[in-house]
Design an enzyme around this catalytic site. Structure first.
Site, mmCIF file in Angstrom:
data_model
loop_
_atom_site.group_PDB
_atom_site.id
_atom_site.type_symbol
_atom_site.label_atom_id
_atom_site.label_comp_id
_atom_site.label_asym_id
_atom_site.label_seq_id
_atom_site.Cartn_x
_atom_site.Cartn_y
_atom_site.Cartn_z
ATOM 1 N N ASP A 106 0.851 -1.196 0.000
ATOM 2 C CA ASP A 106 0.000 0.000 0.000
ATOM 3 C C ASP A 106 0.888 1.247 0.000
ATOM 4 O O ASP A 106 2.112 1.162 -0.148
ATOM 5 C CB ASP A 106 -0.960 -0.026 1.193
ATOM 6 C CG ASP A 106 -0.251 -0.050 2.546
ATOM 7 O OD1 ASP A 106 0.951 0.289 2.615
ATOM 8 O OD2 ASP A 106 -0.912 -0.403 3.541
ATOM 9 N N ALA A 107 0.281 2.411 0.199
ATOM 10 C CA ALA A 107 1.012 3.676 0.151
ATOM 11 C C ALA A 107 2.082 3.779 1.236
ATOM 12 O O ALA A 107 3.038 4.538 1.095
ATOM 13 C CB ALA A 107 0.036 4.845 0.264
#
Length: 134
Positions: A16-17
């Protein structure tokens, strides 16, 4: 009980980010562990399907313990814990390259026949899937 291990490397797309593996990927990794387990026993999903059996997921559980990151090398340890004709239950442990437990889980599967109704696997397939457990 037989336990198999398969290894994979975390891909960038699985993070994810924050650079942490997204939780949904563990079920995909468990599926790979399960497929690898069957291959190591001399079976695979196409063998079941060619024989008219479909192994479907009826339940899945994951307990997350620690994060995994891009390019970590993950080991998925897979065991077949229960194998009663119509039901198969697998357990999994995901560990990083240092051996740290990242997640553990289990899946329960029901065997369906060509008519999509529950049916028992033949004894020879069960014996192959669970070596040494008669």
């Amino acid at each position: 009980m037989t336990t198999t291990t398969c290894r994979l490397t975390v891909r960038y797309a699985e993070t994810d980010a924050q650079g942490i593996v997204h939780h949904s990927n563990y079920l995909v990794w468990f599926e790979e562990g399960r497929s690898d387990y069957l291959r190591q026993q001399g079976l695979n999903y196409t063998d079941f399907e060619k024989s008219g059996y479909y192994i479907v997921v009826a339940e899945a559980q994951v307990k997350y313990k620690a994060p995994a990151y891009y390019e970590d090398v993950i080991s998925i340890e897979t065991s077949l814990d229960r194998f009663k004709g119509k039901v198969l239950e697998f357990s999994y442990c995901a560990l990083n390259q240092e051996g740290r437990l990242l997640a553990e889980g289990r899946t329960v599967h029901v065997v369906l026949g060509q008519d999509r109704r529950p049916v028992a696997l033949p004894p020879e397939m069960l014996a192959k899937a669970a070596p040494g457990e008669s």
